[in-house]
Design an enzyme around this catalytic site. Structure first.
Site, PDB file in Angstrom:
ATOM      1  N   GLU A   1      22.777  34.564  34.537  1.00 36.53           N
ATOM      2  CA  GLU A   1      23.712  34.863  35.627  1.00 36.53           C
ATOM      3  C   GLU A   1      24.424  33.600  36.102  1.00 36.53           C
ATOM      4  O   GLU A   1      25.595  33.656  36.504  1.00 36.53           O
ATOM      5  CB  GLU A   1      22.967  35.522  36.787  1.00 36.53           C
ATOM      6  CG  GLU A   1      22.267  36.824  36.435  1.00 36.53           C
ATOM      7  CD  GLU A   1      23.210  37.836  35.799  1.00 36.53           C
ATOM      8  OE1 GLU A   1      24.417  37.820  36.115  1.00 36.53           O
ATOM      9  OE2 GLU A   1      22.752  38.634  34.969  1.00 36.53           O
TER      10      GLU A   1
ATOM     11  N   GLY B   1      43.994  65.138  39.223  1.00 40.58           N
ATOM     12  CA  GLY B   1      43.486  63.816  39.557  1.00 40.58           C
ATOM     13  C   GLY B   1      42.035  63.683  39.157  1.00 40.58           C
ATOM     14  O   GLY B   1      41.405  64.630  38.668  1.00 40.58           O
TER      15      GLY B   1
ATOM     16  N   THR C   1      40.168  69.888  46.096  1.00 41.71           N
ATOM     17  CA  THR C   1      39.675  71.085  46.772  1.00 41.71           C
ATOM     18  C   THR C   1      39.759  70.935  48.284  1.00 41.71           C
ATOM     19  O   THR C   1      40.030  71.903  49.008  1.00 41.71           O
ATOM     20  CB  THR C   1      38.225  71.367  46.346  1.00 41.71           C
ATOM     21  OG1 THR C   1      38.155  71.430  44.920  1.00 41.71           O
ATOM     22  CG2 THR C   1      37.746  72.686  46.923  1.00 41.71           C
TER      23      THR C   1
ATOM     24  N   PRO D   1      37.945  63.272  39.376  1.00 42.52           N
ATOM     25  CA  PRO D   1      36.965  63.999  40.197  1.00 42.52           C
ATOM     26  C   PRO D   1      36.660  63.255  41.491  1.00 42.52           C
ATOM     27  O   PRO D   1      36.513  62.032  41.509  1.00 42.52           O
ATOM     28  CB  PRO D   1      35.727  64.064  39.284  1.00 42.52           C
ATOM     29  CG  PRO D   1      36.247  63.894  37.896  1.00 42.52           C
ATOM     30  CD  PRO D   1      37.438  62.998  38.018  1.00 42.52           C
TER      31      PRO D   1
ATOM     32  N   HIS E   1      27.439  33.035  33.965  1.00 41.39           N
ATOM     33  CA  HIS E   1      28.589  33.838  34.382  1.00 41.39           C
ATOM     34  C   HIS E   1      29.267  33.210  35.593  1.00 41.39           C
ATOM     35  O   HIS E   1      30.497  33.111  35.653  1.00 41.39           O
ATOM     36  CB  HIS E   1      28.129  35.257  34.744  1.00 41.39           C
ATOM     37  CG  HIS E   1      27.755  36.095  33.560  1.00 41.39           C
ATOM     38  ND1 HIS E   1      28.606  36.329  32.510  1.00 41.39           N
ATOM     39  CD2 HIS E   1      26.608  36.771  33.273  1.00 41.39           C
ATOM     40  CE1 HIS E   1      28.007  37.109  31.623  1.00 41.39           C
ATOM     41  NE2 HIS E   1      26.793  37.389  32.066  1.00 41.39           N
TER      42      HIS E   1
ATOM     43  N   GLY F   1      39.713  64.649  46.200  1.00 40.54           N
ATOM     44  CA  GLY F   1      40.043  65.504  47.340  1.00 40.54           C
ATOM     45  C   GLY F   1      40.961  66.660  47.028  1.00 40.54           C
ATOM     46  O   GLY F   1      41.667  67.136  47.922  1.00 40.54           O
TER      47      GLY F   1
END
Length: 644
Positions: free
Chosen positions: A423, A200, A207, A202, A426, A205
């Protein structure tokens, strides 16, 4: 290391004793003199004092000083003598000072001479021979496995501490139950799985799941990293693999956890010029131990990696890793459970809504959520608060994704106006498209490398994207560039990130998603995968030059149409664009309620005036990875990246 330091100290003492023995023996520093010469010089009165010693074997010798004839000095001498009464009377007559030394025993003499050598040979035996016997597979224990045996006293993590990965947890719970009660599963002829591979992204979970297995299982749990097999000497990796499984067989049934197994399990002969012999020897030893002629029951291998695509196919086949469990990013419910776990030791205010925080963090991994809670606690402690508030959670989320606010980065009025229109472009483009996610906030406060951003809050987690939604995102990406051209008649480098992301999405639509009517539903190759050991470097072209030209034309068509549609929206709603930009210059931060009011009435809502100051200090709460992020970057800054 303490024993080695003690051995070095003993060696230094032994060398010192040898040197002292050599240089402190008066016999070595005196001139030998015949007995007759000694008697003659004694009669001449040239000897003033002597030391008489006994060597333990019945012999006597004297040491002393003899005056030179010219009286210029004296010479030390040593002479063996026959001690008689006449000789003693003669020395008394000449006034010689006589000193009798206590005779040494035979044992003392022997020990004084051989003790330093005994110490030296003892140290050599301790350092080399004993270490070689203990190692068994090479000098200085290079061949010994570095696997650590975990105990429940040192590891308190259980499955109760793991959330958001229910399917993976169920798989491992079944493995633990198999070890505790194997007869329950063997009644129908089932066999214990030999290996479980956790793969999966990084921070999801993997470890942590292994630590939970160690906390739940009542069997020995060995843990080792894939890089621990690598050493500077040839053959050490394979030796450590064999030694690790020998330890496992002695403690069977047991679990062996190998973290980052891709460091030792990479595919063989997968690059230009072949693979690395030492790495392949280690992999071959691992393959044989997991499923060879000498395989024994009772050892389960749990491995974790975030690169399952580079693992050797022989390692992934059934019989070695019987189960391949994908540990995916948590869902909305999983994120809420993870936040509850990480906030158990954090003083949260009653007004904190973890479900709202979970909804605002799509695409976050478990490690990201743990960091978010920690940053929120640090922010609350920095301002001297007794509890963590909801504003701390939002600010921490923005800080984790974007970085800290750059309030000191003051924009001049011209750049501030340009950023506000960028902005606002957008926001207007997003607002007038039903397939876009709802707007959350619009800000022109610099944060990280971005001068401003228009943020969206997804209504739910999405795992697929429709063509209409992707096209709507492309139109919203073009809002900043179109607003600049519409208002100022010029364009800037602020749309660099928007254009870069738009181009990548348009090319993916044509080459990967099959969303082009000209080229049809076919995959024309993806260059997003990382090159592994030379793969993909020397491959032939995946399509002809004519097809490549059509791809470029389709990408250009999609981007041009999106820009034209965006420009049409802004022209039709120019009044809203201007009103939103002017209020954005004044307020710097606008939330959805304020944006919605401006779009409908052209002014802020009535209750917004009362909280103007508070809104201005609130941090923008952007959702990265699954939200649409639009930045106005400077020409030198590298833009923020994310997924639409």
């Amino acid at each position: 290391m303490p024993m080695r330091g003690l051995a070095i100290s003993f060696l230094a003492v032994a060398v010192f004793l040898v040197v002292l023995q050599l240089f402190s023996n008066p016999a070595k520093n005196s001139n030998e003199m015949e007995f007759s010469d000694f008697v003659k010089q004694l009669k001449d009165g040239r000897i003033s004092k002597v030391d008489i010693a006994h060597d333990g074997a019945g012999n006597h010798y004297v040491t002393g000083e003899s005056k030179d004839l010219n009286e210029a000095g004296s010479t030390q001498f040593r002479s063996e003598i026959i001690l008689t009464e006449n000789l003693m009377e003669l020395m008394e007559e000449k006034g010689v000072q006589v000193k009798i030394k206590r005779p040494k025993t035979m044992l003392v003499s022997i020990l004084a001479n051989i003790l330093p050598f005994i110490l030296i040979f003892g140290i050599i035996y301790f350092i080399f021979i004993r270490q070689m016997k203990n190692a068994g597979k090479g000098a200085m224990s290079f061949g010994k496995s570095k696997a650590k045996l975990m105990t429940q006293d040192k590891n308190k993590i259980t499955f109760k501490d793991v959330a958001g990965v229910n399917e993976a947890k169920e798989e491992l719970e079944e493995v633990v139950e198999f070890l505790k009660n194997p007869k329950q599963f063997q009644n129908l002829g089932g066999k214990m799985p030999k290996g479980v591979l956790l793969s999966g992204s990084p921070g999801t979970g993997k470890t942590l799941l292994a630590k939970a297995v160690a906390g739940e299982a009542d069997v020995p749990f060995f843990t080792i990293s894939g890089s621990d097999f690598v050493e500077m000497f040839v053959g050490i990796g394979a030796s450590r693999v064999r030694d690790m499984f020998e330890q496992g067989k002695k403690n069977a049934p047991c679990i062996i956890f190998i973290d980052e197994i891709d460091a030792v399990g990479r595919s063989r002969f997968s690059g230009i010029g072949g693979g690395h012999d030492e790495r392949e020897q280690t992999l071959n030893a691992l393959l044989v131990e997991m499923d060879g002629f000498d395989t024994q029951e009772g050892i389960i291998i749990v491995a974790a990696t975030n690169r399952p695509d580079v693992l050797d196919p022989a390692l992934l086949r059934p019989g070695r890793f019987d189960r391949q469990v994908v540990v995916d990013l948590p869902t909305l419910e999983g994120r809420e459970q993870i936040l509850k776990i990480h906030s158990r030791n954090v003083k949260l205010s009653d007004q904190v809504d973890l479900k709202k925080s979970a909804r605002g963090t799509p695409g976050f991994s478990g490690a990201d959520l743990a960091n978010l809670v920690n940053e929120a606690a640090l922010l609350a402690s920095r301002r001297g608060a007794d509890f963590v508030e909801q504003t701390d959670m939002e600010e921490a989320r923005d800080k984790v994704m974007w970085g800290r606010e750059r309030r000191s980065h003051v924009l001049d009025p011209e750049e501030k106006k340009l950023t506000a229109y960028h902005e606002a472009g957008h926001a207007v483009a997003m607002y007038h498209q039903p397939h876009c996610e709802p707007i959350h906030k619009v800000t022109i406060i610099p944060r990280g490398r971005a001068l401003g951003a228009t943020m969206q809050l997804p209504e739910k987690d999405r795992y697929t994207q429709s063509q209409k939604r992707i096209e709507a995102d492309l139109i919203s990406f073009m809002g900043g560039r179109a607003a600049e051209e519409l208002i100022f008649g010029d364009v800037t480098t602020g749309a660099h990130n928007d254009i870069e992301r738009s181009t990548a999405i348009a090319r993916a639509m044509v080459c990967e998603y099959g969303m082009s009517k000209v080229l049809g539903p076919q995959n024309l190759g993806s260059h997003n995968q990382p090159v592994f050991l030379g793969q993909g470097i020397s491959g032939s072209a995946e399509h002809s030059e004519e097809t490549a030209q059509k791809i470029d034309q389709e990408v250009q068509r999609i981007l041009t149409e999106a820009y034209d549609k965006c420009m049409k929206i802004l022209v039709e709603n120019k009044d809203q664009l201007v009103a939103l930009s002017e209020l954005l210059i004044e307020r710097e931060v606008l939330d959805f309620k304020e944006v919605d009011s401006i779009m409908k009435t052209g002014k802020l809502p009535e209750d917004s005036e009362k909280i103007a100051t508070k809104t201005e200090t609130d941090a923008p709460s952007a959702e990265e990875k699954t939200v649409v992020e639009n930045t106005a970057d400077t020409a030198t800054d590298e833009p923020e990246t994310g997924k639409a």
